[in-house]
Scaffold this motif. Sequence first.
Motif, PDB file in Angstrom:
ATOM      1  N   SER A  64       0.833  -1.198   0.000  1.00  0.00           N
ATOM      2  CA  SER A  64       0.000   0.000   0.000  1.00  0.00           C
ATOM      3  C   SER A  64       0.870   1.251   0.000  1.00  0.00           C
ATOM      4  N   GLY A  65       1.880   1.282   0.833  1.00  0.00           N
ATOM      5  CA  GLY A  65       2.788   2.426   0.883  1.00  0.00           C
ATOM      6  C   GLY A  65       3.564   2.608  -0.412  1.00  0.00           C
ATOM      7  N   LEU A  66       4.017   1.493  -0.995  1.00  0.00           N
ATOM      8  CA  LEU A  66       4.751   1.563  -2.268  1.00  0.00           C
ATOM      9  C   LEU A  66       3.865   2.108  -3.377  1.00  0.00           C
ATOM     10  N   ALA A  67       2.627   1.622  -3.440  1.00  0.00           N
ATOM     11  CA  ALA A  67       1.700   2.051  -4.490  1.00  0.00           C
ATOM     12  C   ALA A  67       1.348   3.524  -4.353  1.00  0.00           C
ATOM     13  N   TRP A  72       9.998   1.895  -5.190  1.00  0.00           N
ATOM     14  CA  TRP A  72      10.308   0.503  -5.492  1.00  0.00           C
ATOM     15  C   TRP A  72      10.728  -0.182  -4.206  1.00  0.00           C
ATOM     16  N   ALA A  73      10.488  -1.476  -4.153  1.00  0.00           N
ATOM     17  CA  ALA A  73      10.995  -2.275  -3.051  1.00  0.00           C
ATOM     18  C   ALA A  73      11.736  -3.464  -3.631  1.00  0.00           C
ATOM     19  N   ASP A  95      -3.820  -7.123  -7.774  1.00  0.00           N
ATOM     20  CA  ASP A  95      -4.713  -5.968  -7.634  1.00  0.00           C
ATOM     21  C   ASP A  95      -4.008  -4.663  -8.020  1.00  0.00           C
ATOM     22  N   ILE A  96      -2.762  -4.505  -7.572  1.00  0.00           N
ATOM     23  CA  ILE A  96      -2.009  -3.288  -7.893  1.00  0.00           C
ATOM     24  C   ILE A  96      -1.659  -3.259  -9.378  1.00  0.00           C
ATOM     25  N   ASN A 117       0.410   5.833  -7.468  1.00  0.00           N
ATOM     26  CA  ASN A 117       1.522   6.459  -8.167  1.00  0.00           C
ATOM     27  C   ASN A 117       2.073   5.406  -9.123  1.00  0.00           C
ATOM     28  N   LEU A 118       2.048   5.688 -10.416  1.00  0.00           N
ATOM     29  CA  LEU A 118       2.392   4.692 -11.431  1.00  0.00           C
ATOM     30  C   LEU A 118       3.868   4.312 -11.461  1.00  0.00           C
TER      31      LEU A 118
END
Length: 155
Positions: A64-67, A72-73, A95-96, A117-118
């Motif tokens: 959720s935080g990354l999206a 990137w992770a 889903d993302i 954020n794409l």
Amino acid sequence: FSSRRRHTRCSGVSWGRRCVQETGTWGTGKTETTKDLAKSLAIQCVVFNCSDSLDYKTMGRFFSGLAQGGAWACFDEFNRIDIEVLSVIAQQILDIQRAVRAKLPDFYFEGRKIPLNLRFGVFITMNPGYAGRTELPDNLKSLFRPVAMMIPNYA
């Protein structure tokens, strides 16, 4: 050699998958190459060492935080996570990815509407053949662009 690594990762990120699976023995530069690519593109990259104590709720908060942030992770030793958790992670990533492909400004994730954020991206590294490692389920494998890494031959 390094430019070939970057090109392969960029193709995985730009295909709409936003996910790359890096496999190889220890010392092949999987994590460092990912961090270098993120740095060259001015994208924040968070490296996280996985263990069998991770649960799907923790990973959901991470995704959720990354999206939302477009970061990137790089999840090191991703195949140490329990198979039951990996199954749920596959759905979370799917889903993302669907939201990214549709270029949605926001979407529902884990019951909450969040902005998207794409620039989002997930990289996983795996060291095959070690004790305590899990084979990724097929539904999770299909979400990632596979990249095999080997120790370079400098001779």
